[in-house]
Design an enzyme around this catalytic site. Structure first.
Site, PDB file in Angstrom:
ATOM      1  N   LYS A   1       1.947  -3.896   6.468  1.00  0.00           N
ATOM      2  CA  LYS A   1       2.413  -3.772   5.072  1.00  0.00           C
ATOM      3  C   LYS A   1       3.924  -3.491   5.059  1.00  0.00           C
ATOM      4  O   LYS A   1       4.682  -4.075   4.284  1.00  0.00           O
ATOM      5  CB  LYS A   1       1.656  -2.645   4.364  1.00  0.00           C
ATOM      6  CG  LYS A   1       0.169  -2.895   4.202  1.00  0.00           C
ATOM      7  CD  LYS A   1      -0.101  -4.131   3.373  1.00  0.00           C
ATOM      8  CE  LYS A   1      -1.569  -4.456   3.271  1.00  0.00           C
ATOM      9  NZ  LYS A   1      -1.831  -5.822   2.794  1.00  0.00           N
TER      10      LYS A   1
ATOM     11  N   TYR B   1      -2.177  -1.628  10.928  1.00  0.00           N
ATOM     12  CA  TYR B   1      -2.373  -2.100   9.551  1.00  0.00           C
ATOM     13  C   TYR B   1      -1.196  -1.668   8.669  1.00  0.00           C
ATOM     14  O   TYR B   1      -0.603  -2.464   7.940  1.00  0.00           O
ATOM     15  CB  TYR B   1      -3.693  -1.552   8.981  1.00  0.00           C
ATOM     16  CG  TYR B   1      -3.793  -1.707   7.486  1.00  0.00           C
ATOM     17  CD1 TYR B   1      -4.057  -2.952   6.915  1.00  0.00           C
ATOM     18  CD2 TYR B   1      -3.583  -0.622   6.627  1.00  0.00           C
ATOM     19  CE1 TYR B   1      -4.120  -3.105   5.530  1.00  0.00           C
ATOM     20  CE2 TYR B   1      -3.651  -0.765   5.248  1.00  0.00           C
ATOM     21  CZ  TYR B   1      -3.918  -2.008   4.708  1.00  0.00           C
ATOM     22  OH  TYR B   1      -3.967  -2.149   3.333  1.00  0.00           O
TER      23      TYR B   1
ATOM     24  N   SER C   1       0.840  -1.200   0.000  1.00  0.00           N
ATOM     25  CA  SER C   1       0.000   0.000   0.000  1.00  0.00           C
ATOM     26  C   SER C   1       0.871   1.244   0.000  1.00  0.00           C
ATOM     27  O   SER C   1       1.968   1.260   0.585  1.00  0.00           O
ATOM     28  CB  SER C   1      -0.849  -0.026   1.262  1.00  0.00           C
ATOM     29  OG  SER C   1      -1.451   1.227   1.472  1.00  0.00           O
TER      30      SER C   1
END
Ligand SMILES: NC(=O)c1ccc[n+]([C@@H]2O[C@H](COP(=O)([O-])OP(=O)(O)OC[C@H]3O[C@@H](n4cnc5c(N)ncnc54)[C@H](O)[C@@H]3O)[C@@H](O)[C@H]2O)c1
Ligand SMILES: O=c1ccn([C@@H]2O[C@H](COP(=O)(O)OP(=O)(O)O[C@H]3O[C@H](CO)[C@@H](O)[C@H](O)[C@H]3O)[C@@H](O)[C@H]2O)c(=O)[nH]1
Length: 355
Positions: free
Chosen positions: A170, A166, A141
């Site tokens: 990544k 989150y 992302s």
């Protein structure tokens, strides 16, 4: 499907995964979906089958495309289940979408996020290594860039500390996969940094189906358009941007899906690890999105200006040149098309995949 190259698609029933399955099947790959349906419905896979069956009738997909996808309702954390799947299919490569993705929820449930996203990747890669399958495309992302020093963002921009669990998953998975390629150069790894995927398949049969009140802008706007929510909350109109609202690089999910096929094609004759942005290179503001969606649904959608949302950056868009140079891929669809397709999905399926 034996003579085809089979791709294991983890999270293949989800929003981006289901669209990617279509593009893979149309490109002649076999598809093995593993999804625990924790954030999706098996109906998405059924609809993928019917979309590619129709495409085959029109000569836009191989005749056997609809029979070239199999679905396993399994959790990627379940090593024994993955091993059974690798026993049953000759897997050429993996596209790894499976994970939890809600930024706010990750702050509330860090252990669940770290466990699901990190451990499932470790289990998956270990089984891949055991079975000699070393081709993987990972869903990363643009969140890894954090607050940008400047835009557009190229892949050489520094990674910044994440602002939520989150984002850290990544960040960490990119590092883990990079370390893996250093240890064993036989791995082929593409880390795809998505900007803001929106839109839906043009059939209106598959799309994004968030549970509860959407966190992301376009699903929220779509629910305003269908009459479920009263007005679009605009999180801040005092940013240093042309109209004061946040600017993002929205990318059509079908373009994004095609980027994954391009990444797999790249692996056929290249080795190593590549980090690639998937974006359009064009920034659009919140008000641009509301205007485009209003054109799509045929009525001016009301807005409600609210304070900034914590953690949001003013402006974020990609330098997409590397994707074109390395993968031969470029986004095609504009914001009007993205909103038109989102609206078709929303209006044909007011309750998503639910009855
Ligand atoms: N949508 C975005 O804005 C965006 C942006 C950047 C990156 N990503 C990443 O792309 C990937 C796909 O995103 P999406 O928008 O399609 O999300 P999604 O929630 O629709 O898809 C993820 C799928 O993975 C499944 N899943 C989750 N954990 C699993 C597990 N342990 N085992 C098996 N299945 C599991 C879910 O049921 C779901 O179908 C995610 O990794 C996400 O973090 C998404
Ligand atoms: O109801 C809403 C929701 C969002 N926004 C604004 O709309 C823009 C886009 O927000 P959103 O759709 O939530 O996307 P991002 O915050 O840009 O984050 C997405 O894009 C990132 C990659 O760039 C991913 O890491 C995240 O998982 C994904 O949610 C931002 O300016 C928000 O402030 C609103 O004004 N109202």
């Amino acid at each position: 499907m034996s003579e085809k190259k089979n791709i294991l698609v983890t999270g293949g029933a989800g929003f981006i995964g289901s669209h990617t399955c279509i593009e893979l099947l149309q490109a002649g790959y076999g598809v093995v979906v593993v999804d625990d349906l924790s954030n999706s419905s098996e109906k998405a896979v059924d609809r993928v089958r019917s979309i590619v069956a129709d495409a085959a009738k029109e000569g836009k997909a191989p005749a056997d495309a609809a029979e070239s996808i199999v679905f396993y309702k399994e959790n990627v954390l379940d090593r024994a289940a993955l091993e059974r799947i690798f026993d049953a299919h000759d897997i050429y490569g993996v596209i790894h979408f499976a994970g939890y993705k809600a930024v706010g929820e990750s702050v509330e449930k860090p252990l669940e996020y770290y466990h699901n996203n990190l451990v499932n990747t470790l289990v998956l890669c270990d089984v891949m290594r055991e079975r000699g399958c070393k081709n993987i495309v990972f869903s990363s992302s643009a969140t890894v860039y954090g607050e940008p020093d400047s835009v557009p963002l190229s892949e050489s921009a520094p990674k910044k500390p994440a602002t939520n669990p989150y984002g850290w998953t990544k960040w960490m998975i990119e590092q883990i996969l990079t370390d893996l390629s250093v240890a064993d150069p036989a791995w082929n790894i593409v880390l795809l940094r998505y900007f803001n995927p929106i839109g839906a398949h043009e059939s209106g049969l598959i799309g994004e189906d968030p549970k509860g009140i959407p966190n992301n802008l376009v699903p929220y706007v779509a629910q305003v358009a269908i009459g479920k929510l009263p007005a679009v909350r605009v999180f801040g109109n005092d940013y240093d941007t042309p109209d004061g609202t946040g600017v993002r690089d929205y990318i059509h999910v079908v373009d994004l899906a095609r980027g994954h096929v391009a990444a797999l094609n790249w692996m056929a004759d290249k080795h190593g690890v590549e980090v690639v942005n998937l974006g359009t290179g064009k920034g659009s503001s919140v008000l641009d999105v509301v205007a485009a969606f209003s054109r799509a649904c045929g009525r001016e959608l009301p807005v409600d200006i609210q304070p900034r949302r914590a953690g949001d950056v003013a402006e974020n868009y990609a330098d997409p040149r590397k994707a074109e140079e390395v993968l031969g891929w470029k986004a095609e669809y504009d914001l009007d098309r993205m909103c038109a397709d989102s609206w078709r999905w929303q209006s044909m399926n007011p309750n998503g995949y639910a009855e």
